[in-house]
Design a protein around this motif. Structure first.
Motif, short mmCIF file in Angstrom:
data_model
loop_
_atom_site.label_atom_id
_atom_site.label_comp_id
_atom_site.label_asym_id
_atom_site.label_seq_id
_atom_site.Cartn_x
_atom_site.Cartn_y
_atom_site.Cartn_z
N LEU A 13 27.17 157.17 10.81
CA LEU A 13 25.92 157.83 10.49
C LEU A 13 24.73 156.88 10.63
CD1 LEU A 13 26.91 159.94 7.34
CD2 LEU A 13 26.30 160.81 9.59
N GLU A 14 24.91 155.65 10.21
CA GLU A 14 23.83 154.67 10.34
C GLU A 14 23.53 154.35 11.80
OE1 GLU A 14 21.96 153.46 8.11
OE2 GLU A 14 22.93 154.02 6.23
N LEU A 15 24.55 154.41 12.65
CA LEU A 15 24.33 154.15 14.07
C LEU A 15 23.45 155.21 14.71
CD1 LEU A 15 27.77 152.84 15.41
CD2 LEU A 15 25.59 151.63 15.40
N LEU A 16 23.66 156.47 14.31
CA LEU A 16 22.88 157.55 14.91
C LEU A 16 21.43 157.56 14.44
CD1 LEU A 16 25.07 160.77 15.13
CD2 LEU A 16 24.01 159.50 16.98
N LEU A 17 21.14 156.99 13.27
CA LEU A 17 19.79 157.01 12.72
C LEU A 17 19.21 155.61 12.71
CD1 LEU A 17 20.33 159.35 9.64
CD2 LEU A 17 19.18 159.91 11.78
N PRO A 18 17.92 155.48 12.98
CA PRO A 18 17.29 154.16 12.87
C PRO A 18 17.14 153.78 11.40
CG PRO A 18 15.65 155.82 13.32
CD PRO A 18 16.99 156.51 13.40
N PRO A 19 16.88 152.51 11.10
CA PRO A 19 16.69 152.10 9.70
C PRO A 19 15.46 152.77 9.12
CG PRO A 19 16.07 150.33 11.19
CD PRO A 19 16.74 151.38 12.02
N SER A 60 19.81 156.13 22.97
CA SER A 60 20.48 154.83 22.84
C SER A 60 21.42 154.82 21.65
CB SER A 60 19.44 153.72 22.71
OG SER A 60 18.66 153.91 21.53
N ASN A 61 21.02 155.42 20.53
CA ASN A 61 21.90 155.47 19.36
C ASN A 61 23.16 156.28 19.64
OD1 ASN A 61 20.02 153.99 17.99
ND2 ASN A 61 19.19 155.72 16.82
N ALA A 62 23.00 157.42 20.33
CA ALA A 62 24.18 158.23 20.66
C ALA A 62 25.10 157.50 21.61
CB ALA A 62 23.73 159.57 21.25
N ALA A 63 24.54 156.80 22.60
CA ALA A 63 25.36 156.05 23.54
C ALA A 63 26.12 154.93 22.84
CB ALA A 63 24.49 155.49 24.66
N GLU A 64 25.46 154.22 21.93
CA GLU A 64 26.14 153.15 21.19
C GLU A 64 27.27 153.70 20.35
OE1 GLU A 64 25.06 149.47 18.13
OE2 GLU A 64 23.50 150.85 18.86
N ARG A 87 31.28 152.77 20.68
CA ARG A 87 32.11 152.31 19.56
C ARG A 87 33.35 153.19 19.41
NH1 ARG A 87 29.45 149.50 15.20
NH2 ARG A 87 28.04 147.97 16.15
N LEU A 88 33.15 154.51 19.51
CA LEU A 88 34.29 155.40 19.31
C LEU A 88 35.34 155.22 20.39
CD1 LEU A 88 32.47 158.70 18.24
CD2 LEU A 88 33.87 157.25 16.80
#
Length: 1088
Positions: free
Chosen positions: A35-41, A67-71, A75-76
């Motif tokens: 969840l943190e990966l999909l959202l910026p801080p 970029s967040n979705a690609a990262e 990872r997955l």
């Protein structure tokens, strides 16, 4: 990231769960990291706390989302330890094809991110459910806190979940709602493309959010912050136009309708009501006036949504406790504290809620069913215990009840007023209750039920203050029981006394005068206009200060029953008179007194008829009962008149009309039954008093207008009959003269009228007007051509003014001194100035008090002669009689308070330097009297006394060094009282004051003076308290040494006691200054 930091979680993982192994699956930290990966801080504190409303965030730019979705996908696929999460996400997406298509699509990064967040949140739900189903953790050790459940989220994880929910709603729900449906303030959201997919995407998002809402850890933040938007989505899909739900089947729309009902039934009902009201939108606003500042208005909700929200709100209202939910939903928006008070004061808001509750919704089959369902809940609003909301709820309940009573009186009486008054109706004598079947001691009304009923009646009737015929009629049915309860509370210690009295006074004030008089007669037992307490019911004192109503056995002993009945009637009459003492200003007490006098006249007529016929009641039982009832009523009338005459004050009559009715009743009784027999003296005295009252009115005791003479002319026929038929010649002559005076409007007043007025006003017949102190005056002319006075006054002052208008005989009041012999004073004031030197103390004191009253009334003649008045008062201050010099002291004080700049310097000079030619003892006594005058002046000046602080303090300091010991003690006592009235703000004079006190306490030869000095120190320390260390900073050490010296060396025990008290006060002050009390505070900080 969270997975890399490996912080110990609070969610109940393997370690937190006490060693229990969950079922195979991704760790909870892994889902949170995704969840943190999909959202910026978070960008700031508002975003960090997720307090902002849903919507597209500024940081969620398309490039960032891609970029967040690609990262996350990288990872997955490749990162070790992410395979379990990938498998769980694939399983979740397999159940939601629309979310899977959205995750795979890259053309719209906003929708793709929303689908990804919803998928991860569904994974989190599955994982939390699996952890909750795992074996329970081992119990905590003794004294330790119990461990959290396995599916508990930490604070940081809860914050991340709220951010994810906010982003999911803002990206997956808000863009697909048309204008006017679930709007929030802020910039409009651009509609996504393509339009054909909006319905399917909205359905997919709402279905996923509804599934998340089923879990407590995820549903709580979702429903608390985004309930309105979720309801808007379901309303649009289930009930909206088909154009907005393209791609959604009819079965799916039916499931949306079911989900809408399920969520509304599940959530906190006031929250559901508030969100539905927001969805319904505000009514159509009128265009703003020119020049008025306008705010950007929201798009009005469509008609179908307004109708739907109205139906849903009606359903909320028709549910159990629905009334309270609707009221809380509307009123709770103000918050607590001052907001709740403001809402309670806002009667418009309360009236609006009352109109909503009083209107029957369309879903209800009949108005009767709606009232049967809602009215008990409205009455329950009166019993809310929360102090912050009780006032609001009581206002709403009262306003609703009054609105229903106006719109549907019969239904309101059946379902609201009768249940409200049920405890009182239950024990009424008209109650359909087989008390014979109830055993003795059976409690009909409990203490809590009776107290709640009385308080509810007070809130609805008295506080609501609606004097409609329905409310007055319903209250009259239980008024007899309320009066009985009031009588019981007067004899016992009960908190019900005050509310019962307010209820009774409110009814007597709001009802028509004839109804109020009939009710008062019912309280006294003269008629049956009110239903009293059942004969077998009795009040008993409750354990909480209230009362209970229980059934009692019938008293078999006739003597005991008679005693109980007589004592009950006497108590009832006394309480009725006590109640009437609060109704004198409205004139009700006077009207009831006249009603009783008329009833007494009827009693006299009946006795006259009975004495002439000498009839004896026959043998018929009915006739015998009627005879005894008539005798009982006569006794009640006599007892009531006697109690009223003893207890009601002389201000019972408020106007000339009531006096006329009183006199007419007395004259009519005299005409019907002339004074003869054993009660002839009392009857003659009453008649003389009534006729003297009319004579006093005609003689000027009150200012009569032309309308008052029209009222008095009603007495002319009775006076004429009395002048012809009454057996006593003097009474006949007075009646004839009064008739002439009334007919001529007082222009011709025979001498008998003046004599009768003098008798009533306390003057000797045949003499001139006298003051209350029997000041001798000239006799009036026997011709009786006395004109009424020019000014209206009360009866004691009227004769004095009449004497002032007459010529005063020289030498009648003794030798007049020079101050009163010259000056252009009026005749009345001149006579008062002469009487101020009357050799008889009563006459002199009466004149001084009359002069003081003229100063209080700011009489222009008296104020013009203020110097003469001051001389008169100061000379009378030296008089030895207490009544005289106290009257003079009062006059000087009043004169000084009016003109302090002129009078106060004269008083200070007299206080410091006594008049020449007086002995030392007499001069000291006079100066002590002047000290009393100065203290009264300081009280009257108030804050203006600071202007004269220095001369007053200096005068008392000089008095403290006078040779006379009594004067020294008096000066020190005045000094202490002056310090108190100055608020101990002595300024630079504090050094002189303390030096004087020290010298007197150490060196004065008389114990009384030393005692007074130490007492002033005690007054200073007690009055200053903690401020003593600041105000007495320079002299505090000297005062401490003085007190220690007094305790050690003073022979007088009282002085030593004063010094010890001062030392204790000083010790307490210093302890509070040096060792301030520790205050323990417990702070509870709620983390976001």
């Amino acid at each position: 990231m969270a997975a890399e930091s490996r912080a110990p979680p609070l969610h109940g993982g393997p370690k937190m769960a006490g060693g229990a192994e969950p079922e195979p699956g991704p760790e909870l930290e892994r889902v949170m990291e995704a969840l943190e990966l999909l959202l910026p801080p978070p960008a700031g504190p508002g975003e960090r706390d997720a307090e902002a409303g849903p919507g597209p965030e500024g940081a969620l730019r398309p490039e960032t989302l891609r970029s967040n979705a690609a990262e996350l996908e990288e990872r997955l696929r490749r990162a070790p330890g992410w395979a379990a999460l990938r498998g769980l996400r694939d399983t979740v997406l397999a159940r939601a094809p629309a979310l899977a298509a959205g995750v795979a699509g890259e053309a719209e990064p906003g929708w793709a991110t929303a689908c990804g967040l919803l998928a991860l949140l569904l994974c989190l739900k599955e994982r939390l459910a699996a952890l909750a189903a795992s074996p329970a953790a081992r119990g905590a050790g003794p004294g330790a806190a119990p461990p959290p459940s396995a599916d508990t989220l930490s604070v940081a994880q809860g914050r991340a979940v709220r951010r994810a929910l906010r982003a999911a709603v803002g990206l997956g729900l808000v863009p697909y709602l048309p204008p006017g449906v679930g709007q929030r303030p802020g910039p409009p959201v651009p509609p996504p493309s393509p339009p054909a997919t909006r319905g399917a995407r909205l359905h997919a998002a709402t279905a996923a959010l509804a599934e998340l809402a089923e879990h407590p850890a995820l549903g709580s933040p979702l429903l608390a912050r985004h309930l309105g938007l979720l309801l808007a989505g379901f309303c649009l899909l289930g009930h909206g136009p088909a154009a907005h739900s393209k791609g959604v089947s009819e079965a799916e729309r039916a499931r949306c309708r079911e989900a809408l009902r399920h969520i509304l039934d599940r959530v906190y009902q006031p929250l559901a009501v508030r969100e539905l009201l927001v969805l319904q939108g505000r009514p159509k606003q009128s265009p703003p006036s020119p020049g008025e500042e306008t705010k950007p208005a929201l798009v009005r909700a469509p008609a179908w949504l307004r109708r739907l929200c109205g139906q849903l709100l009606s359903e909320r209202l028709m549910r159990p406790s629905g009334v309270q939910a609707v009221v809380r939903g509307i009123m709770e928006g103000t918050g607590g504290g001052a907001g709740a008070e403001a809402a309670a004061v806002d009667w418009r808001k309360c009236d609006a809620v009352a109109k909503i509750l009083a209107s029957c919704p369309q879903q209800c089959l009949s108005l009767e069913d709606y009232y049967r369902l809602v009215c008990p809940q409205i009455l329950d609003l009166l019993h809310i215990q929360d102090k912050l909301t009780a006032r609001q709820f009581q206002r709403v309940a009262t306003a609703t009840l009054l609105t229903m009573a106006k719109e549907h009186p019969q239904l309101a009486e059946k379902h609201l007023l009768q249940p409200l008054l049920a405890p009182l109706l239950r024990c009424s004598e008209t109650a359909e209750l087989a008390v014979e079947d109830l055993s003795a001691g059976t409690v009909l009304v409990t203490e809590a039920e009776l107290g709640s009923c009385v308080e509810d009646v007070l809130k609805v009737y008295v506080v609501g203050n609606d004097s409609s015929s329905l409310l007055l009629g319903s209250l009259q049915s239980v008024l007899g029981v309320v009066f009985s309860l009031y009588s019981f509370a007067k004899q016992n210690v009960s908190y019900l006394r005050s509310p019962c009295q307010e209820i009774l006074l409110w009814f007597l004030e709001k009802s028509e005068r004839e109804v109020s008089l009939a009710v008062l007669e019912g309280f006294a037992g003269l008629n049956s206009s009110v239903s009293t307490l059942h004969p077998r019911c009795r009040f008993h004192a409750g354990s909480e200060g209230g009362a209970t109503i229980a059934v009692e056995e019938t008293i078999s002993d006739e003597d005991e029953a008679l005693y109980q009945k007589v004592s009950s009637e006497q108590c009832r009459v006394e309480n009725l008179v006590e109640l009437l003492s609060h109704c004198q200003e409205s004139g009700l007490a006077g009207d009831f007194f006249i009603r009783c006098l008329k009833a007494l006249t009827c009693v006299a007529v009946e006795d006259e008829v009975a004495s002439n016929s000498a009839a004896v009641p026959g043998g018929s039982l009915l006739e015998l009962e009627q005879y005894h009832a008539g005798q009982r009523r006569k006794l009640l009338v006599l007892q009531l008149v006697a109690t009223l005459c003893e207890s009601v004050s002389d201000t019972v009559f408020t106007d000339v009309a009531q006096v006329e009715e009183f006199v007419a009743a007395t004259l009519q009784r005299a005409c019907v039954s002339p004074a003869r027999g054993p009660g002839a003296a009392a009857e003659a005295q009453t008649l003389a008093m009534a006729m003297g009252l009319v004579a006093a009115m005609l003689g000027g005791a009150v200012q009569l207008q032309s309308g008052d003479f029209a009222v008095l002319k009603r007495l002319v026929p009775l006076l004429e009959e009395l002048s012809r038929t009454y057996p006593e010649p003097l009474t006949q002559e007075l009646a004839a003269d009064l008739r002439i005076a009334i007919c001529t409007h007082g222009a011709f007043s025979p001498g008998t009228v003046g004599a009768a007025a003098d008798g009533v006003l306390g003057k000797k017949p045949g003499t001139g007007a006298q003051s209350p102190a029997d000041i001798p005056g000239a006799a009036p002319s026997p011709g009786g051509d006395r004109a009424p006075p020019r000014h209206s006054c009360s009866s004691p002052s009227a004769p004095r003014e009449r004497s002032e208008e007459q010529c005063h005989e020289p030498g009648a009041a003794g030798p007049a001194p020079a101050p009163c012999a010259d000056g252009p004073a009026s005749a009345g004031l001149q006579e008062l100035l002469v009487s101020a030197y009357d050799p008889q103390p009563p006459g002199r004191a009466a004149a001084l008090r009359r002069l003081a009253s003229l100063i209080t009334q700011r009489d222009p003649e008296a104020l013009r002669l203020q110097e003469k008045l001051l001389q008169v008062f100061l000379e009378n201050v030296q008089h030895e009689d207490a009544f005289v010099y106290l009257s003079a002291i009062q006059g000087v004080a009043l004169l000084s308070s009016e003109y302090p700049e002129r009078i106060l310097p004269v008083l200070l000079a007299r206080y410091e330097c006594p008049a020449q030619g007086t002995e030392d003892a007499a001069a000291a006594i006079t100066r002590m009297k002047l000290g009393e005058v100065l203290m009264r002046v300081t009280t009257a000046l108030g804050d203006m006394v600071f202007k004269y602080r220095e001369p007053l303090v200096q005068a008392f300091l000089r008095g403290a060094r006078d040779p006379d010991g009594a004067l020294r003690a008096s000066s020190l006592s005045n000094l202490g009282e002056l310090c108190r009235r100055l608020g101990f703000q002595l300024g630079s004079i504090i050094q002189e004051v303390t030096s004087c006190l020290t010298a007197v306490a150490k060196t004065d030869p008389e114990a009384e003076v030393r005692r007074a000095a130490v007492h002033v120190v005690v007054v200073l320390l007690r009055g200053l308290s903690e401020k003593a260390t600041e105000v007495l900073r320079d002299v505090l050490r000297d005062l401490y040494r003085l007190l220690k010296h007094v305790v050690a060396a003073e022979p007088d025990g009282a002085t030593v006691l004063h010094a010890q008290l001062a030392l204790e006060e000083l010790d307490a002050v210093m302890r509070r200054v040096l060792f301030p009390p520790q205050t323990l505070e417990k702070k509870i900080v709620v983390l976001p």
